[in-house]
Scaffold this motif. Structure first.
Motif, PDB file in Angstrom:
ATOM      1  N   ALA A  59      17.997  26.604  -7.244  1.00  0.00           N
ATOM      2  CA  ALA A  59      18.731  25.790  -6.288  1.00  0.00           C
ATOM      3  C   ALA A  59      20.243  25.880  -6.483  1.00  0.00           C
ATOM      4  O   ALA A  59      20.988  25.841  -5.532  1.00  0.00           O
ATOM      5  N   THR A  60      20.693  25.976  -7.703  1.00  0.00           N
ATOM      6  CA  THR A  60      22.122  25.972  -7.978  1.00  0.00           C
ATOM      7  C   THR A  60      22.542  27.290  -8.582  1.00  0.00           C
ATOM      8  O   THR A  60      21.924  27.757  -9.539  1.00  0.00           O
ATOM      9  N   PRO A  61      23.572  27.969  -8.042  1.00  0.00           N
ATOM     10  CA  PRO A  61      24.026  29.229  -8.600  1.00  0.00           C
ATOM     11  C   PRO A  61      24.378  29.104 -10.066  1.00  0.00           C
ATOM     12  O   PRO A  61      24.785  28.037 -10.531  1.00  0.00           O
ATOM     13  N   ALA A  62      24.213  30.206 -10.804  1.00  0.00           N
ATOM     14  CA  ALA A  62      24.495  30.208 -12.238  1.00  0.00           C
ATOM     15  C   ALA A  62      25.930  29.767 -12.500  1.00  0.00           C
ATOM     16  O   ALA A  62      26.859  30.165 -11.809  1.00  0.00           O
ATOM     17  N   GLY A  63      26.108  28.936 -13.514  1.00  0.00           N
ATOM     18  CA  GLY A  63      27.443  28.489 -13.894  1.00  0.00           C
ATOM     19  C   GLY A  63      27.902  27.250 -13.154  1.00  0.00           C
ATOM     20  O   GLY A  63      28.959  26.711 -13.446  1.00  0.00           O
ATOM     21  N   GLU A  64      27.124  26.798 -12.143  1.00  0.00           N
ATOM     22  CA  GLU A  64      27.513  25.615 -11.393  1.00  0.00           C
ATOM     23  C   GLU A  64      26.531  24.480 -11.671  1.00  0.00           C
ATOM     24  O   GLU A  64      25.354  24.695 -11.880  1.00  0.00           O
ATOM     25  N   LYS A  65      27.035  23.267 -11.657  1.00  0.00           N
ATOM     26  CA  LYS A  65      26.181  22.097 -11.846  1.00  0.00           C
ATOM     27  C   LYS A  65      26.501  21.076 -10.768  1.00  0.00           C
ATOM     28  O   LYS A  65      27.650  20.899 -10.374  1.00  0.00           O
ATOM     29  N   SER A  66      25.472  20.421 -10.275  1.00  0.00           N
ATOM     30  CA  SER A  66      25.657  19.365  -9.290  1.00  0.00           C
ATOM     31  C   SER A  66      25.256  18.035  -9.896  1.00  0.00           C
ATOM     32  O   SER A  66      24.428  17.973 -10.806  1.00  0.00           O
ATOM     33  N   ALA A  67      25.831  16.981  -9.372  1.00  0.00           N
ATOM     34  CA  ALA A  67      25.548  15.646  -9.884  1.00  0.00           C
ATOM     35  C   ALA A  67      24.095  15.285  -9.620  1.00  0.00           C
ATOM     36  O   ALA A  67      23.514  15.650  -8.604  1.00  0.00           O
ATOM     37  N   VAL A  68      23.512  14.551 -10.576  1.00  0.00           N
ATOM     38  CA  VAL A  68      22.146  14.076 -10.409  1.00  0.00           C
ATOM     39  C   VAL A  68      22.112  13.081  -9.261  1.00  0.00           C
ATOM     40  O   VAL A  68      22.995  12.235  -9.120  1.00  0.00           O
ATOM     41  N   GLY A  69      21.097  13.193  -8.418  1.00  0.00           N
ATOM     42  CA  GLY A  69      21.001  12.300  -7.274  1.00  0.00           C
ATOM     43  C   GLY A  69      20.530  10.915  -7.661  1.00  0.00           C
ATOM     44  O   GLY A  69      20.126  10.652  -8.797  1.00  0.00           O
ATOM     45  N   VAL A  70      20.562  10.014  -6.702  1.00  0.00           N
ATOM     46  CA  VAL A  70      20.091   8.641  -6.899  1.00  0.00           C
ATOM     47  C   VAL A  70      18.622   8.665  -7.284  1.00  0.00           C
ATOM     48  O   VAL A  70      17.817   9.382  -6.686  1.00  0.00           O
ATOM     49  N   GLN A  71      18.266   7.893  -8.288  1.00  0.00           N
ATOM     50  CA  GLN A  71      16.881   7.848  -8.743  1.00  0.00           C
ATOM     51  C   GLN A  71      16.148   6.672  -8.082  1.00  0.00           C
ATOM     52  O   GLN A  71      16.655   5.548  -8.034  1.00  0.00           O
ATOM     53  N   ARG A  72      14.965   6.943  -7.592  1.00  0.00           N
ATOM     54  CA  ARG A  72      14.194   5.970  -6.829  1.00  0.00           C
ATOM     55  C   ARG A  72      12.894   5.639  -7.555  1.00  0.00           C
ATOM     56  O   ARG A  72      12.390   6.449  -8.333  1.00  0.00           O
ATOM     57  N   PRO A  73      12.322   4.456  -7.272  1.00  0.00           N
ATOM     58  CA  PRO A  73      11.116   4.028  -8.006  1.00  0.00           C
ATOM     59  C   PRO A  73       9.897   4.876  -7.662  1.00  0.00           C
ATOM     60  O   PRO A  73       9.673   5.241  -6.504  1.00  0.00           O
ATOM     61  N   VAL A  74       9.098   5.169  -8.685  1.00  0.00           N
ATOM     62  CA  VAL A  74       7.873   5.953  -8.532  1.00  0.00           C
ATOM     63  C   VAL A  74       6.711   5.148  -9.098  1.00  0.00           C
ATOM     64  O   VAL A  74       6.792   4.643 -10.223  1.00  0.00           O
ATOM     65  N   ASP A  75       5.647   5.035  -8.340  1.00  0.00           N
ATOM     66  CA  ASP A  75       4.459   4.317  -8.768  1.00  0.00           C
ATOM     67  C   ASP A  75       3.276   5.279  -8.717  1.00  0.00           C
ATOM     68  O   ASP A  75       2.711   5.539  -7.658  1.00  0.00           O
ATOM     69  N   LYS A  76       2.909   5.809  -9.858  1.00  0.00           N
ATOM     70  CA  LYS A  76       1.848   6.810  -9.904  1.00  0.00           C
ATOM     71  C   LYS A  76       0.464   6.226  -9.617  1.00  0.00           C
ATOM     72  O   LYS A  76      -0.491   6.975  -9.424  1.00  0.00           O
TER      73      LYS A  76
END
Length: 426
Positions: free
Chosen positions: A38-55
């Motif tokens: 998803a992201t080209p080598a050498g680049e980093k993107s911010a972690v997205g908003v984390q949402r609740p998960v109910d397995k």
């Protein structure tokens, strides 16, 4: 189909097909593998908003949880591409063309990492039906078919079908209608021949893009047990639109699905025919009609494509045509419901069962019609089922990539439940 064969994420032992700027998720021993991160080598993107998960969640709540789990794997930029407003413009942005993201919203599958694709797989499995060759299995096979098209073009074999690809013929079930003539619609060109300006970086005919990497997933509105939102997924020959409202599915349509080639055999010896069950139900239905019933069901119009495809929202004919199901025998009425079922079975099993109950109650006011022949093996062969709610179409077109055989277009709509009845098209 075994669990192993239905996995969307497999090892990187794969035949890669380069398609311009992106690379397809290509067939790999019965599944798909990611060909670029998803992201080209050498680049980093911010972690997205984390949402609740109910397995432990069940039903539509499990779909919400799976959607959140998928969003949690994405960067903030990827979340912005995936989580969009539930607007009429976004909801109706689907197509039968291999036109990538120029005609549909969402995040492109070929940009996902292994973990992200696994989460997307879980979301689709949770939201779609579990029946053999329907639901998730059908969607997976549709994506595989697009990789066959991509591979054919990359090896310059577009003028002929694969040597190991079995083709459907009228001998599968009902014979062709002897009253049909070649002038019904045989001269019409397939409507998914790519035309116009191509998307950037695309491969395929005219710059358009074949391949499972060119499928897009969008969440329109925020996934929630109380709000209204839509799972919007598709690409060439597929459009899945499932609308959720207050924890229930309020609409499982429009659902467009097509396929080219109609069948093929993969390297591992597995034969795929994604629309065989859909076609065969209609063949059994039309094959049960007497000569007099066929005459009553025959439409005067000819069709080169489905009538209510992309951009035709709300354009249901004012007058129903064909033979009314109330005139059919009890056995034939069961064949009508059986013919409808494969389209409905692409939503979760509980919702599909409820929809089928509704369509069964409305059966006597439902009409069956056809144009061209009833063999569903020739350009212009067309069958329609039109009820107070349900609308199903199936049409044969000449091949675009494999020009020595037909390919199929179909659509399922509901007169009152398309897009969860969230929009007015009058």
């Amino acid at each position: 189909m075994s669990k192993e064969r239905t996995r969307l994420v497999r090892s990187r032992r794969t035949r890669r097909v380069a398609l311009g700027a992106a690379t397809a998720l290509v067939l790999a021993g019965g599944g798909f593998a990611v060909a670029n991160a998803a992201t080209p080598a050498g680049e980093k993107s911010a972690v997205g908003v984390q949402r609740p998960v109910d397995k432990q969640a069940k039903g539509s709540a499990a779909v919400v949880s799976a959607a959140n789990a998928f969003l949690n794997t994405l960067t903030s930029d990827q979340q912005a591409s995936t989580l969009l407003d539930l607007t009429q413009a976004n909801a109706t942005a689907w197509s039968n063309l291999p036109c990538g993201g120029t005609c549909r919203p969402g995040i492109q599958f070929s940009t996902l990492s292994d973990d992200q694709l696994a989460a997307a797989e879980t979301l689709l499995k949770t939201a779609l039906g579990t029946g053999k060759d329907t639901g998730y299995e059908h969607v997976l096979q549709t994506l595989k078919a697009d990789d066959v098209l991509a591979s054919a073009e990359s090896t310059s074999s577009a003028s002929a079908a694969p040597t190991d690809a079995p083709t459907a013929t009228a001998t599968d079930s009902a014979s062709a209608d002897p009253s049909a003539t070649a002038t019904d619609s045989a001269s019409a060109a397939p409507t998914d021949v790519p035309t116009g300006a191509p998307p950037s970086g695309g491969g395929g005919a005219g710059g358009f893009s074949y391949g499972s990497g060119y499928y897009y997933l969008a969440l329109l509105g925020t996934p929630s047990r109380t709000g209204t939102w839509q799972l919007h997924f598709g690409g060439h020959h597929l459009a899945v639109n499932i609308t959720y409202k207050d924890g229930k599915v309020s609409g499982a349509s429009p659902f467009f699905t097509g396929v080219e080639p109609t069948s093929w055999t993969a390297d591992d010896g597995t034969t795929y025919a994604p629309l065989a069950k859909f076609r065969d139900g209609l063949l059994k239905l039309t094959g049960s009609l007497s000569t007099a019933q066929l005459a009553e069901a025959k439409l005067s119009e000819s069709f080169s494509d489905v009538l209510l495809g992309p951009g035709k929202d709300g354009d249901f004919p004012e007058t129903k045509e064909g033979i009314k199901a109330s005139e059919l025998s009890p056995k034939q009425k069961k064949l009508v419901l059986a013919a409808i079922h494969p389209w409905i079975a692409d939503v979760d099993d509980a919702t599909a069962a409820q929809l089928m109950k509704t369509y069964a109650k409305e059966l006597d006011q439902t009409y069956v019609a056809y144009s061209g022949g009833t063999g569903l093996d020739t350009q212009g062969d067309y069958v329609r089922i039109d009820g107070p709610s349900v609308w199903v179409e199936f049409v044969c077109q000449n091949g675009v990539v494999f020009q020595n055989q037909v390919h199929y277009h179909t659509v399922y709509r509901d007169h009152t439940r398309d897009y969860g009845n969230e929009f007015s098209f009058s």
